[in-house]
Design a protein around this motif. Structure first.
Motif, PDB file in Angstrom:
ATOM      1  N   ARG A 152      27.207  13.146  25.392  1.00 50.88           N
ATOM      2  CA  ARG A 152      28.513  12.600  25.033  1.00 50.88           C
ATOM      3  C   ARG A 152      29.364  13.587  24.244  1.00 50.88           C
ATOM      4  NH1 ARG A 152      30.670   6.989  24.328  1.00 50.88           N
ATOM      5  NH2 ARG A 152      28.801   6.317  25.412  1.00 50.88           N
ATOM      6  N   GLN A 153      28.749  14.245  23.295  1.00 52.28           N
ATOM      7  CA  GLN A 153      29.520  15.141  22.429  1.00 52.28           C
ATOM      8  C   GLN A 153      30.092  16.333  23.199  1.00 52.28           C
ATOM      9  OE1 GLN A 153      27.812  14.945  18.607  1.00 52.28           O
ATOM     10  NE2 GLN A 153      28.494  16.995  18.088  1.00 52.28           N
ATOM     11  N   GLN A 170      30.613   9.101  33.069  1.00 52.25           N
ATOM     12  CA  GLN A 170      30.060  10.442  32.850  1.00 52.25           C
ATOM     13  C   GLN A 170      29.191  10.532  31.601  1.00 52.25           C
ATOM     14  OE1 GLN A 170      32.488  13.782  34.014  1.00 52.25           O
ATOM     15  NE2 GLN A 170      34.204  12.429  34.459  1.00 52.25           N
ATOM     16  N   VAL A 171      29.220   9.463  30.798  1.00 54.00           N
ATOM     17  CA  VAL A 171      28.306   9.421  29.661  1.00 54.00           C
ATOM     18  C   VAL A 171      27.411   8.179  29.742  1.00 54.00           C
ATOM     19  CG1 VAL A 171      29.735  10.807  28.115  1.00 54.00           C
ATOM     20  CG2 VAL A 171      30.081   8.333  28.212  1.00 54.00           C
ATOM     21  N   PHE A 189      30.659  16.454  26.420  1.00 49.09           N
ATOM     22  CA  PHE A 189      31.674  15.950  27.342  1.00 49.09           C
ATOM     23  C   PHE A 189      32.982  15.683  26.611  1.00 49.09           C
ATOM     24  CE2 PHE A 189      33.560  12.192  29.558  1.00 49.09           C
ATOM     25  CZ  PHE A 189      34.000  12.881  30.679  1.00 49.09           C
ATOM     26  N   LEU A 190      32.883  15.042  25.442  1.00 51.30           N
ATOM     27  CA  LEU A 190      34.071  14.712  24.672  1.00 51.30           C
ATOM     28  C   LEU A 190      34.820  15.982  24.277  1.00 51.30           C
ATOM     29  CD1 LEU A 190      35.528  12.298  23.413  1.00 51.30           C
ATOM     30  CD2 LEU A 190      34.112  12.598  21.397  1.00 51.30           C
ATOM     31  N   GLN A 191      34.060  17.006  23.880  1.00 53.23           N
ATOM     32  CA  GLN A 191      34.697  18.260  23.496  1.00 53.23           C
ATOM     33  C   GLN A 191      35.452  18.858  24.681  1.00 53.23           C
ATOM     34  OE1 GLN A 191      34.635  19.437  20.122  1.00 53.23           O
ATOM     35  NE2 GLN A 191      36.394  20.397  21.107  1.00 53.23           N
ATOM     36  N   LEU A 240      36.757  17.221  27.160  1.00 47.90           N
ATOM     37  CA  LEU A 240      37.957  16.410  27.400  1.00 47.90           C
ATOM     38  C   LEU A 240      39.070  16.802  26.444  1.00 47.90           C
ATOM     39  CD1 LEU A 240      36.703  12.719  27.796  1.00 47.90           C
ATOM     40  CD2 LEU A 240      37.671  14.203  29.551  1.00 47.90           C
ATOM     41  N   ILE A 241      38.710  16.945  25.178  1.00 46.73           N
ATOM     42  CA  ILE A 241      39.725  17.267  24.174  1.00 46.73           C
ATOM     43  C   ILE A 241      40.324  18.641  24.459  1.00 46.73           C
ATOM     44  CG2 ILE A 241      40.013  17.836  21.716  1.00 46.73           C
ATOM     45  CD1 ILE A 241      38.093  15.441  21.168  1.00 46.73           C
ATOM     46  N   ALA A 250      40.792  19.948  27.239  1.00 51.51           N
ATOM     47  CA  ALA A 250      41.708  19.870  28.378  1.00 51.51           C
ATOM     48  C   ALA A 250      43.112  19.439  27.965  1.00 51.51           C
ATOM     49  CB  ALA A 250      41.151  18.900  29.423  1.00 51.51           C
ATOM     50  N   PRO A 286      31.111  10.142  39.036  1.00 52.62           N
ATOM     51  CA  PRO A 286      30.251  11.297  39.210  1.00 52.62           C
ATOM     52  C   PRO A 286      28.810  10.945  38.851  1.00 52.62           C
ATOM     53  CG  PRO A 286      31.382  11.423  37.130  1.00 52.62           C
ATOM     54  CD  PRO A 286      31.831  10.160  37.780  1.00 52.62           C
ATOM     55  N   THR A 317      26.423  12.719  37.547  1.00 47.95           N
ATOM     56  CA  THR A 317      25.751  13.345  36.406  1.00 47.95           C
ATOM     57  C   THR A 317      26.176  12.709  35.097  1.00 47.95           C
ATOM     58  OG1 THR A 317      27.513  14.957  36.396  1.00 47.95           O
ATOM     59  CG2 THR A 317      25.469  15.615  37.451  1.00 47.95           C
ATOM     60  N   VAL A 318      25.201  12.363  34.314  1.00 45.25           N
ATOM     61  CA  VAL A 318      25.475  11.839  32.987  1.00 45.25           C
ATOM     62  C   VAL A 318      25.317  12.981  31.993  1.00 45.25           C
ATOM     63  CG1 VAL A 318      24.702  10.245  31.209  1.00 45.25           C
ATOM     64  CG2 VAL A 318      24.791   9.510  33.595  1.00 45.25           C
ATOM     65  N   GLN A 319      26.363  13.189  31.207  1.00 42.20           N
ATOM     66  CA  GLN A 319      26.356  14.338  30.304  1.00 42.20           C
ATOM     67  C   GLN A 319      26.143  13.887  28.865  1.00 42.20           C
ATOM     68  OE1 GLN A 319      29.758  16.867  30.751  1.00 42.20           O
ATOM     69  NE2 GLN A 319      30.237  16.063  32.767  1.00 42.20           N
TER      70      GLN A 319
END
Lengths: 282, 573
Positions: free
Chosen positions: A270-271, B240-241, A273-275, A277-278, A280, A264, A266-268
């Motif tokens: 990190r924190q 993505q990061v 994005f990680l949240q 993922l968790i 999910a 993808p 878009t670069v998000q």
């Protein structure tokens, strides 16, 4: 960028450990000239090598250097370039390092096409271990491990590079420093994997200079380096050793840029994005 | 709401959907507020062979897969025959009535349900059988219907409306059969429990998430069972990061890329299993000598050689600790549980950067594949260190001799700090140097880093009796099962305590020595043939521990360790 970067700036205080008359001196000189021509600052240059006489190369340069283990120069250089794409990355080593123990990595570096310049100093012998045949030693060659002559047919580095899809393939010889420097300069400027076969005889264990010199030939008149079939043909024609750019893919996208352009887009943060993922996994 | 502790086992032909049936069942139970703990075994082949998925559902913190099976769900005759010996006396059998006729001597409760007929006639596809089973089992044990249906819909969201409809029909066919034709004869219900807000993760997922949390920016790997899904998850997440992932041509290239990236300033890792770690050994030495941070996760599997790729073993401890020519600094950590796998991976990056050396994380097939319900890992508290960086100050000495042994690093691109790193012995500047004095200094400098690392806090966990006579020393994924066995022994009056070591090299000498001083005898249970950790402790502490080893491809059950505790317990209770 001050136009004051002369070739000797790229040399470290460490004196080369090569034998007098070694071809690798010429390759070292050609490399510093190419860097000076491009005026790339020493702290932006990283030189990776494997093990062997020629792999001592980074120690003699004023740049970031990584003298590693036998045969792994290309994956190390690939990882370095992908992680730090701003750098000018050179990979250097010998025919044994690149075509025997490290041969498995060669086609993969070529097909991935990272923007690195791979200079293979080919002396067709193992010098550091004092004179055993290498993958490019000629048939019947006598050495400490082939007392009755070599029965292994030699590899053809340039043909291999073309066949594996290297996007830039050139050949130079260590005693024609100006031409070699220009090939290395073009290799660095090429956006993608540039393979430079630098014929570099070993005066101590395999002094082939006298046999090779008469075979060196320029590229044929009107040669088209964008035709891989023609490049392959020329590479297989081993009676003459053609120097120059044998192949150049006109438009290439380096590996590190392909990776950066992956979906993808878009670069998000990190924190965040990680949240997500968790969450999910709830 | 009744407290429960039930072990379900799903068994059948690989490729029949046994694993996904078990997985959905487990996750639905977790969403319903129960703790879960799963074990998964399957043949190495993609199709064919016997597949087993076991789920323990309970309310206390679940530490192991349990000792016995309460409910056996048999998809076919083999699932029945292979599962029966583990079913507790008077246990419950749910089986495909089309394929299995329980033995007349069977003493438990049997619910034969014609799964094959239901799938074929009511859903129109034998492939739907696993969903029919799931629907029936959920109905039989009161797994909340809305939780199950919404989970299945979510899991197959990308499969399209037709597949979703087939799933609903299959679940409903199983459930309706139970409602209309089965009389419940056992008291067990899953219902809803108190543990809401859990996440259900496998060990491999926890490793991948931990790496991302620790600031991973570069991964290179080569596919290998049972580690591949770490790479498969990270390839979706890292871009993505802003990170990068490369599928290398072999494991040697994978670690070589990692070291190149680390030299270039990345926080870099690879993940593999034993055969891959074997190939990486030479480059691990390079990372030690050139003082490069790198994280290598080894999801161990049964060896030697290709061994049993889908089976459990803690067989790579020797390789991780001793696999090298010469001697250089490296750190070996053992992940102990799903929750710990996240924490240990984060810590691996922190240690790799601080000590500028390779860190090997030992997980294993059992931990990598099993799922557990855990509290969501706290992502905002993670502050992993980065290697100490040099400032431009005269001639730069990359390998400066310092008291700690740690020298300020420089990343290519930093102005004026050009230097060379090498696997050759070198002086402070990185220049090859073999003279005895400097060689001795460099070896001592690198060793100082490990002496310091051995003092890292929190590298053991202890529980059990405060004044033990028997000490159980364990490592890696067997933590929960040891803890459960020790708790049982304590309840029965044995003065036993366990010390679980998280850092396996360098060993946390202080904590282990203090523990050893307290006990009269030591037991080391581990899933390998010779007792590799016992051997390590023997060399480091000159003790002769009792060993409990197994190499049959399966983890311990609590009862295995409990029985051994009783056997070796010194001078009675």
């Amino acid at each position: 960028m001050a136009a004051s970067l002369v070739p000797k700036i790229y040399r470290s205080a460490n004196k080369p450990t090569w034998c007098p008359g070694c071809g690798d001196y010429g390759v070292l000189e050609a490399t510093t000239r190419a860097l000076a021509t491009l005026q790339v600052e020493p702290h932006r240059v990283a030189v990776v090598s494997g093990i062997g006489c020629s792999s001592r190369f980074p120690i003699f340069l004023n740049a970031y250097g990584f003298h590693s283990v036998h045969g792994r120069v290309l994956p190390i250089a690939t990882g370095l370039k992908v992680a730090n794409p701003e750098l000018t990355v050179l990979a250097v080593g010998g025919d044994g390092d690149g075509l025997a123990i490290g041969a498995g990595h060669f086609p993969h570096a070529a097909r991935r096409n990272p923007d690195i310049t791979y200079i293979m100093m080919d002396n067709s012998i193992y010098g550091l271990t004092k004179g055993q045949i290498s993958p490019t030693s000629r048939l019947q060659q006598r050495s400490s491990t082939t007392p009755w002559g070599n029965v292994d047919r030699p590899l053809n580095p340039v043909a291999m590079a073309v066949a594996a899809g290297a996007s830039f393939v050139a050949r130079g010889v260590s005693w024609a420093v100006a031409e070699l420097a220009d090939l290395i300069r073009q290799g660095i400027e090429h956006r993608g994997f540039a393979f430079i076969h630098a014929v570099s005889p070993c005066p101590t264990f395999n002094n082939t200079l006298a046999q090779i010199k008469p075979r060196v030939a320029p590229l044929p008149q009107g040669y088209d380096p964008t035709d891989p079939v023609r490049a392959f043909e020329l590479a297989l024609h081993t009676e003459a050793l053609h120097t120059g750019v044998l192949y150049r893919e006109p438009e290439t996208i380096p590996y590190e840029e392909r990776l950066a352009a992956l979906e993808p887009p878009t670069v998000q943060d990190r924190q965040t994005f990680l949240q997500s993922l968790i969450d999910a996994y709830r | 709401m009744q407290p429960i502790d039930l072990v379900f086992r799903f068994g059948g032909e690989s490729g029949e959907g046994v694993i996904s049936c078990g997985e959905i069942f487990a996750q639905a139970a977790a969403r319903a507020g129960r703790e879960i703990y799963t074990v998964r075994t399957f043949p190495a082949e993609i199709r064919g062979g016997h597949a087993v998925y076991q789920v323990r559902v309970g309310d206390d913190l679940l530490l192991s897969q349990g000792d016995r099976v309460d409910v056996l769900v048999a998809f076919n005759g083999e699932g029945y025959e292979k599962g029966l010996p583990d079913l507790r006396p008077g246990g419950i059998l749910v089986c495909d009535g089309d394929q299995v006729t329980p033995d007349p001597s069977f003493d438990g409760t049997a619910y034969p349900i014609p799964f094959t007929t239901l799938a074929r006639d009511q859903v129109g596809s034998l492939r739907a059988k696993n969903m029919v089973v799931l629907g029936a089992v959920a109905e039989l044990f009161d797994l909340p219907r809305e939780v199950l249906f919404s989970l299945v819909a979510q899991r197959f969201a990308r499969k399209g409306e037709e597949a979703q409809e087939a799933n609903r029909r299959a679940l409903e066919a199983g459930a309706a059969y139970v409602r209309d034709h089965v009389t419940k004869q056992d008291p067990y219900r899953i219902g809803t429990g108190p543990h809401t807000g859990r996440v259900v993760l496998s060990g491999n997922e926890a490793v991948a998430l931990g790496a991302l949390a620790a600031g991973l920016t570069f991964f290179a790997g080569y596919p290998i069972t049972p580690a591949s899904d770490i790479m498969e998850n990270l390839v979706r997440w890292l871009p993505q990061v802003g990170g990068r992932l490369v599928q290398a041509e072999d494991e040697i290239a994978a670690l070589a890329m990692v070291l190149g990236a680390s030299f270039g300033g990345a926080r870099a890792m690879t993940a593999t299993s034993g055969p891959g770690l074997s190939l990486m050994v030479e480059l691990l030495g390079l990372a030690s000598a050139a003082e490069l941070p790198a994280v290598v996760v080894d999801v161990q599997r049964a060896g030697p050689s290709t061994g049993m790729p889908t089976k459990e073993e803690q067989g790579d401890l020797n390789l991780a600790v001793w696999g090298a020519h010469g001697e250089g600094p490296r750190i070996v950590l053992g992940a102990t549980s799903v929750a710990d796998a996240f924490q240990t991976t984060v810590q691996a990056f922190d240690l790799a950067e601080r000590y500028q050396c390779p860190v090997i994380v030992l997980s294993d097939q059992f931990l990598g594949f099993r799922k557990a319900s855990v509290a969501p890992p706290p992502v905002d508290e993670i502050r992993p260190s980065y290697r100490i960086l040099a400032r431009r100050n005269g001639a730069y000495r990359r390998f400066q001799l310092t008291e700690s042994g740690i020298s300020p690093a420089a990343v290519p691109g930093m102005v004026g700090l050009q230097h060379v790193i090498t696997g050759l012995e070198h002086d402070e500047f990185g220049r090859p140097a073999y003279d005895p004095a400097r060689r001795t200094q460099m070896m001592a400098k690198r060793a100082r880093k490990m002496a310091l690392a051995a003092q890292e806090p929190g590298m053991t966990r202890r529980w059990g009796h405060p004044e033990p006579v028997l000490g159980v020393l364990g490592w890696g994924s067997q933590e929960g099962v040891i803890r459960e066995a020790v708790a049982r022994a304590n309840r029965e009056g044995y003065r036993v305590a366990a010390l679980h070591t998280r850092m396996l090299w360098p060993l946390p000498h202080g904590e282990i020595r203090a523990f050893l001083r307290q006990v009269k005898a030591v037991l080391v249970p581990e899933v390998n043939f010779s007792g590799q950790f016992a051997n390590l402790l023997r060399t480091q502490f000159t003790i002769e521990p009792h060993r409990l080893t197994k190499s049959d491809g399966l983890p311990f059950r609590p009862v295995d360790i409990y029985e051994k505790i009783k056997e070796v317990y010194p001078d009675g209770r």
